[in-house]
Design a protein around this motif. Structure first.
Motif, PDB file in Angstrom:
ATOM      1  N   GLY A  58      25.991  -7.601 103.885  1.00 44.26           N
ATOM      2  CA  GLY A  58      26.718  -7.455 102.549  1.00 44.26           C
ATOM      3  C   GLY A  58      25.279  -8.060 101.518  1.00 44.26           C
ATOM      4  N   LEU A  59      25.978  -8.779 100.434  1.00 46.73           N
ATOM      5  CA  LEU A  59      24.823  -9.111  99.398  1.00 46.73           C
ATOM      6  C   LEU A  59      24.398 -10.569  99.570  1.00 46.73           C
ATOM      7  N   HIS A  60      24.951 -11.422 100.448  1.00 48.90           N
ATOM      8  CA  HIS A  60      24.425 -12.617 100.869  1.00 48.90           C
ATOM      9  C   HIS A  60      24.660 -13.618  99.615  1.00 48.90           C
ATOM     10  N   CYS A  61      25.233 -13.477  98.799  1.00 49.13           N
ATOM     11  CA  CYS A  61      25.422 -14.200  97.524  1.00 49.13           C
ATOM     12  C   CYS A  61      24.200 -14.433  96.783  1.00 49.13           C
ATOM     13  N   ALA A  62      23.536 -13.508  96.884  1.00 46.95           N
ATOM     14  CA  ALA A  62      22.224 -13.020  96.159  1.00 46.95           C
ATOM     15  C   ALA A  62      22.221 -11.675  95.385  1.00 46.95           C
ATOM     16  N   PRO A  63      22.942 -11.193  94.737  1.00 47.27           N
ATOM     17  CA  PRO A  63      22.739  -9.947  94.092  1.00 47.27           C
ATOM     18  C   PRO A  63      21.515  -9.752  93.198  1.00 47.27           C
ATOM     19  N   TYR A  64      20.942 -10.837  92.920  1.00 44.76           N
ATOM     20  CA  TYR A  64      19.560 -10.405  92.114  1.00 44.76           C
ATOM     21  C   TYR A  64      18.497  -9.946  93.136  1.00 44.76           C
ATOM     22  N   ALA A  65      18.702 -10.448  94.258  1.00 44.35           N
ATOM     23  CA  ALA A  65      17.833 -10.185  95.040  1.00 44.35           C
ATOM     24  C   ALA A  65      17.774  -8.779  95.734  1.00 44.35           C
ATOM     25  N   HIS A  66      18.990  -8.576  95.912  1.00 44.50           N
ATOM     26  CA  HIS A  66      19.358  -7.129  96.223  1.00 44.50           C
ATOM     27  C   HIS A  66      18.854  -6.030  95.235  1.00 44.50           C
ATOM     28  N   LYS A  67      19.032  -6.378  94.252  1.00 47.95           N
ATOM     29  CA  LYS A  67      18.657  -5.442  93.061  1.00 47.95           C
ATOM     30  C   LYS A  67      17.227  -5.315  92.954  1.00 47.95           C
ATOM     31  N   SER A  68      16.373  -6.473  93.225  1.00 52.39           N
ATOM     32  CA  SER A  68      14.800  -6.458  93.203  1.00 52.39           C
ATOM     33  C   SER A  68      14.407  -5.443  94.460  1.00 52.39           C
ATOM     34  N   ILE A  69      15.015  -5.635  95.734  1.00 53.14           N
ATOM     35  CA  ILE A  69      14.626  -4.533  96.870  1.00 53.14           C
ATOM     36  C   ILE A  69      15.470  -3.373  96.964  1.00 53.14           C
ATOM     37  N   GLY A  70      16.325  -3.103  95.874  1.00 56.95           N
ATOM     38  CA  GLY A  70      16.875  -1.814  95.906  1.00 56.95           C
ATOM     39  C   GLY A  70      18.245  -1.676  96.815  1.00 56.95           C
ATOM     40  N   THR A  71      18.725  -2.632  97.113  1.00 51.98           N
ATOM     41  CA  THR A  71      19.982  -2.689  98.006  1.00 51.98           C
ATOM     42  C   THR A  71      21.274  -3.035  97.444  1.00 51.98           C
ATOM     43  N   PHE A  72      21.296  -3.063  96.526  1.00 49.74           N
ATOM     44  CA  PHE A  72      22.397  -3.417  95.556  1.00 49.74           C
ATOM     45  C   PHE A  72      23.414  -1.809  95.088  1.00 49.74           C
ATOM     46  N   PRO A  73      24.718  -1.799  95.257  1.00 47.03           N
ATOM     47  CA  PRO A  73      25.422  -2.957  95.766  1.00 47.03           C
ATOM     48  C   PRO A  73      25.792  -2.875  97.381  1.00 47.03           C
ATOM     49  N   ALA A  74      25.245  -2.203  98.140  1.00 48.72           N
ATOM     50  CA  ALA A  74      25.667  -1.940  99.467  1.00 48.72           C
ATOM     51  C   ALA A  74      25.277  -3.062 100.470  1.00 48.72           C
ATOM     52  N   GLU A  79      26.747 -23.092  76.285  1.00 47.34           N
ATOM     53  CA  GLU A  79      25.849 -23.868  75.655  1.00 47.34           C
ATOM     54  C   GLU A  79      24.825 -23.205  74.693  1.00 47.34           C
ATOM     55  N   LYS A  80      24.835 -21.696  75.048  1.00 44.65           N
ATOM     56  CA  LYS A  80      24.098 -20.675  74.563  1.00 44.65           C
ATOM     57  C   LYS A  80      22.664 -20.687  74.985  1.00 44.65           C
ATOM     58  N   THR A  81      22.289 -21.145  76.349  1.00 47.77           N
ATOM     59  CA  THR A  81      21.103 -21.296  77.143  1.00 47.77           C
ATOM     60  C   THR A  81      20.757 -19.688  77.273  1.00 47.77           C
ATOM     61  N   THR A  82      19.584 -19.607  77.049  1.00 52.50           N
ATOM     62  CA  THR A  82      18.807 -18.433  77.274  1.00 52.50           C
ATOM     63  C   THR A  82      18.061 -18.413  78.553  1.00 52.50           C
ATOM     64  N   ILE A  83      18.134 -17.280  79.310  1.00 52.18           N
ATOM     65  CA  ILE A  83      17.599 -17.308  80.676  1.00 52.18           C
ATOM     66  C   ILE A  83      16.202 -16.076  80.751  1.00 52.18           C
ATOM     67  N   SER A  84      15.222 -16.499  81.166  1.00 49.12           N
ATOM     68  CA  SER A  84      14.075 -15.509  81.564  1.00 49.12           C
ATOM     69  C   SER A  84      13.977 -15.426  83.004  1.00 49.12           C
ATOM     70  N   VAL A  85      14.000 -14.037  83.490  1.00 43.37           N
ATOM     71  CA  VAL A  85      14.054 -13.859  84.837  1.00 43.37           C
ATOM     72  C   VAL A  85      12.560 -13.276  85.166  1.00 43.37           C
ATOM     73  N   VAL A  86      11.664 -14.082  86.042  1.00 41.51           N
ATOM     74  CA  VAL A  86      10.528 -13.690  86.386  1.00 41.51           C
ATOM     75  C   VAL A  86      10.508 -12.666  87.698  1.00 41.51           C
ATOM     76  N   PRO A  87      10.003 -11.692  87.525  1.00 43.78           N
ATOM     77  CA  PRO A  87      10.202 -10.324  88.731  1.00 43.78           C
ATOM     78  C   PRO A  87       9.452 -10.750  89.927  1.00 43.78           C
ATOM     79  N   VAL A  88      10.107 -10.627  91.123  1.00 46.78           N
ATOM     80  CA  VAL A  88       9.795 -10.680  92.325  1.00 46.78           C
ATOM     81  C   VAL A  88       9.813  -9.314  92.964  1.00 46.78           C
ATOM     82  N   ASP A  89       8.768  -8.603  93.593  1.00 48.05           N
ATOM     83  CA  ASP A  89       8.897  -7.454  93.941  1.00 48.05           C
ATOM     84  C   ASP A  89       9.539  -7.257  95.527  1.00 48.05           C
TER      85      ASP A  89
END
Length: 386
Positions: free
Chosen positions: A340-356, A117-127
């Motif tokens: 693992g990643l707990h089905c939340a890869p965005y969260a792990h990227k935010s806390i620096g634990t992606f991809p392990a 549908e060509k939806t655009t997404i803005s991601v608000v950072p959480v530290d």
């Protein structure tokens, strides 16, 4: 492997265990004494089933501060409910705002809309400590913003989003707010009106103490289009699906035995008192953090001791993979965790634990001080070997 009676269950963010006995008994009662479909027949067994379904809507509405119980829609789980909500606000080439801590149950439906549908997404950072960037959030709105989706409580770090403030901004912007309370329902107080929530998404098998296969959504200030159509037991003479709630968003035979258990789980929570549950979980998670934080081989993620958090703790042990730690906790100490990643890869990227990923310990009201002492001892034991 130790006996099951010695098992320490610390995977409540996936599903709570054990379930209260009253939940089991209510499902048993339905199976043996009710059994029929609700709203499909006129005999007394069907009427009793319909009464259970109605009472479950009433219990759920009251628990979340919703005025009209007909706006409670039951689904299989929170993922099912999120798909109904996300797909039910149609707008070609629209815009959606999310946080950087969202679960795949939000990311994947939105990725589909982005591609189709060509939806655009803005991601608000959480530290990494769980702080939501309100300044960036306010800047993210556009003329074509369809809705905001926010994960109330992180299933990775236990961080709690400021939904009341987020909802206030959404109200000013006249943009619907969808809140995923999968991790917070039954663990902290939630009120759709006070918290400015338009669509609340819940699952039954976690903090609400119900069985798997239950969940739903509560519509406070929003209507949705349905993409499920079929039998409802109502308006059967019509070829078109009913346009009134809750039938509009429900089709087919509901998981009524599960819903019976869910309603009893909510009653159980109310009988104990949510404040009692909150205080116990706060006490347990603080005790857990205090028992691990002084070991320099253990890395703890998420909010610090001054911040509010859920009974969820993610950690890693230096120079030791998360899956190995989780396996040792299970096999040597009979402690159930999730790695693992707990089905939340965005969260792990935010806390620096992606991809392990991490090892996650998630507690519930059912855990004890003795459980925490054993977990602390086990994790420190494994850390001191590395």
């Amino acid at each position: 492997m130790k006996k099951n009676s010695d098992t320490i269950y610390a995977d409540n963010a996936a599903t709570t265990w054990p379930k209260p006995q009253c939940v089991i008994e209510s499902m048993r009662n339905f199976f043996f004494n009710v059994g029929a479909n609700p709203g499909r027949s006129g005999h007394r067994m069907s009427v009793n089933s319909a009464r259970i379904l109605f009472d479950a809507r009433e219990e759920t509405a009251a628990f979340f501060g919703l005025d009209n119980s007909q706006n409670v829609v039951f689904t299989l789980n929170a993922t099912h409910a999120l798909n109904i909500a996300i797909r039910g606000i149609p707008k070609k080439e629209g815009h959606v705002i999310i946080s950087s801590f969202e679960h795949n149950s939000v990311i994947r439906p939105l990725t589909y809309l982005k591609e189709k549908e060509k939806t655009t997404i803005s991601v608000v950072p959480v530290d990494c400590k769980g702080n939501f960037d309100m300044t960036e959030f306010k800047k993210s709105f556009r003329d074509n913003t369809q809705f905001v989706v926010i994960n109330h409580g992180s299933n990775v770090t236990g961080a709690i989003a400021p939904i009341r403030q987020i909802g206030h901004v959404c109200k000013e912007k006249k943009v619907p707010l969808i809140v995923d309370v999968a991790q917070t329902a039954g663990t902290i107080p939630i009120n759709v009106k006070k918290d400015n929530i338009d669509i609340l998404i819940f699952t039954g098998h976690k903090g609400l103490m119900g069985p798997q296969g239950t969940g739903g959504l509560c519509l406070n200030n929003e209507s949705l289009q349905s993409f499920f159509h079929g039998g409802t037991g109502s308006s059967s003479q019509e070829e078109r699906h009913p346009d009134f709630m809750p039938d509009k968003l429900e089709a087919g035979t509901p998981n009524i035995i599960g819903i019976a258990g869910l309603a009893t789980g909510i009653k159980y929570l109310r009988s104990i008192g949510l404040n009692t549950i909150v205080e116990k979980e706060k006490f347990l998670i603080k005790k857990l953090i205090n028992g691990l934080r002084d070991n320099d081989k253990i890395i703890i993620y998420g909010p610090d001791s001054r911040q509010e958090r859920l009974g969820i703790l993610s950690f890693n042990i230096k120079n030791k993979a998360a899956d190995i730690v989780g396996d040792l906790l299970d096999k040597e100490f009979s402690i159930m965790t999730r790695v693992g990643l707990h089905c939340a890869p965005y969260a792990h990227k935010s806390i620096g634990t992606f991809p392990a990923g991490t090892v996650r310990l998630s507690l519930s009201f059912m855990n004890t001080e003795n459980d925490i002492a054993k977990i602390v001892s086990a994790v420190n034991n494994i850390a001191d070997r590395s």
